[in-house]
Scaffold this active site. Structure first.
Site, PDB file in Angstrom:
ATOM      1  N   SER A  23     -13.191  -3.112  -1.702  1.00  0.00           N
ATOM      2  CA  SER A  23     -14.220  -3.192  -2.741  1.00  0.00           C
ATOM      3  C   SER A  23     -15.528  -3.836  -2.279  1.00  0.00           C
ATOM      4  O   SER A  23     -16.223  -4.474  -3.071  1.00  0.00           O
ATOM      5  CB  SER A  23     -13.680  -3.897  -3.995  1.00  0.00           C
ATOM      6  N   ASN A  77     -15.141   4.098   5.931  1.00  0.00           N
ATOM      7  CA  ASN A  77     -13.903   4.888   5.995  1.00  0.00           C
ATOM      8  C   ASN A  77     -13.994   5.925   4.884  1.00  0.00           C
ATOM      9  O   ASN A  77     -13.864   5.595   3.706  1.00  0.00           O
ATOM     10  CB  ASN A  77     -12.692   3.966   5.799  1.00  0.00           C
ATOM     11  N   HIS A 131      -3.881   1.654   8.455  1.00  0.00           N
ATOM     12  CA  HIS A 131      -4.491   1.464   7.126  1.00  0.00           C
ATOM     13  C   HIS A 131      -3.381   1.383   6.078  1.00  0.00           C
ATOM     14  O   HIS A 131      -2.349   2.054   6.196  1.00  0.00           O
ATOM     15  CB  HIS A 131      -5.443   2.621   6.820  1.00  0.00           C
ATOM     16  N   LYS A 152     -11.978   8.274   4.226  1.00  0.00           N
ATOM     17  CA  LYS A 152     -10.663   8.693   3.711  1.00  0.00           C
ATOM     18  C   LYS A 152     -10.637  10.234   3.598  1.00  0.00           C
ATOM     19  O   LYS A 152     -11.281  10.895   4.406  1.00  0.00           O
ATOM     20  CB  LYS A 152     -10.347   7.987   2.387  1.00  0.00           C
ATOM     21  N   GLY A 184     -10.281  -0.252  -3.550  1.00  0.00           N
ATOM     22  CA  GLY A 184     -10.593   0.721  -4.591  1.00  0.00           C
ATOM     23  C   GLY A 184     -10.435   0.185  -6.004  1.00  0.00           C
ATOM     24  O   GLY A 184     -10.425   0.960  -6.962  1.00  0.00           O
ATOM     25  N   GLU A 199      -3.014   2.680   3.324  1.00  0.00           N
ATOM     26  CA  GLU A 199      -2.599   3.976   2.763  1.00  0.00           C
ATOM     27  C   GLU A 199      -1.650   4.701   3.710  1.00  0.00           C
ATOM     28  O   GLU A 199      -0.755   5.426   3.270  1.00  0.00           O
ATOM     29  CB  GLU A 199      -3.848   4.809   2.416  1.00  0.00           C
ATOM     30  N   GLU A 216      -7.616  -6.110   4.921  1.00  0.00           N
ATOM     31  CA  GLU A 216      -7.837  -5.384   3.673  1.00  0.00           C
ATOM     32  C   GLU A 216      -6.693  -5.683   2.712  1.00  0.00           C
ATOM     33  O   GLU A 216      -5.637  -5.031   2.781  1.00  0.00           O
ATOM     34  CB  GLU A 216      -7.893  -3.875   3.926  1.00  0.00           C
TER      35      GLU A 216
END
Ligand code: 13P
Length: 251
Positions: free
Chosen positions: A210, A10, A98, A12, A172, A100, A166
């Site tokens: 991660s 991904n 996702h 992003k 991250g 985000e 996730e």
């Protein structure tokens, strides 16, 4: 593909025409070498999809989008990109929900169900992303939260279900759940999918958060982990290639 491990990158909101070409050039050989055992793909920003698709023609790399419009029919929705358009430029799959998107765009189950349905109608495979925040895990609510996020699957009439677990606190951050935590959640997700969609459904449950070249083999060996959804480490050819390799030739 429903028997294979999946390794999906991904990107992003990263990339440029020049950087994408360099990265892809470094991926084609490892992706093709793994193709019999591993379904490899990248989810990229919409503006690059057609170019990537053309550049990756004749390779085994699948190409997908990071999001899709909730609106089903093309029309007066300025700035939106429909599932039909994504399919038209060659996308094969799309990330839906996702964390985000949930965080910055307030996407809830109502919107995400529309996105799932639009994707399926256009022939795209949706990968539903789920996961709890740190506060939710610390409160012992992670199973409840993930079960609620999965509940929309009951409305979608699916014979194939791809989910990415996730945990938000692992994205991250360099923090990864211990393997027991991953195994427990993936087993719960499997059970939930079977109960919502019936026992004949085909299932892939990916872990994301991660994942890197150093930990991929251990994570991919956990029971009910069918692959990885990789953010940061998918932006370098060598680390993404190492994760692909870990999916079929663990060190
Ligand atoms: P990182 O691999 O950078 O933690 O990101 C995970 C992710 O959000 C993939 O969708």
């Amino acid at each position: 593909m429903w028997q294979q491990k999946w390794v999906i990158g991904n990107w992003k909101m990263n990339g440029s025409n020049a950087a994408n070409r360099t990265l892809l050039q470094g991926l084609f050989q490892p992706v093709n070498a793994a193709a019999a055992q591993v379904y490899c793909g990248i989810a990229a920003p919409n503006v690059y999809l057609a170019g990537i698709k053309e550049f990756a023609a004749n390779t085994a790399l699948a190409v997908g989008a990071e999001d899709v419009s909730q609106f089903a029919v093309n029309g007066a929705f300025t700035g939106e990109v429909s599932a039909q358009m994504l399919a038209d430029v060659g996308a094969q799959f799309v990330l839906v929900g996702h964390s985000e998107r949930r965080q910055y765009f307030q996407e809830d189950n109502t919107i995400l169900l529309e996105k799932m349905q639009n994707s399926i109608a256009a022939g795209l495979l949706p990968i539903l992303c789920v996961g709890e925040t740190l506060a939710e895990r610390e409160a012992g609510q992670e199973e409840q939260v993930v079960a609620a996020q999965l509940s929309l699957l009951a409305e979608a009439d699916l014979s194939e279900v791809a989910v990415a677990y996730e945990p938000v606190w692992a994205i991250g951050t360099g923090k990864v759940p211990v393997t027991e935590q991953i195994a427990a959640m993936h087993e719960l997700i499997y059970r939930q999918i079977l109960s919502l969609c019936g026992k004949d459904v085909k299932i892939r449950v990916l872990y994301g958060g991660s994942v890197n070249a150093g930990n991929a083999a251990e994570i991919l060996a956990v029971s009910h982990v069918d692959g990885a959804l990789v953010g940061g480490a998918s932006l370098q050819a060598d680390s993404f290639a190492a994760i692909i390799q870990a999916a079929y030739a663990p060190a």
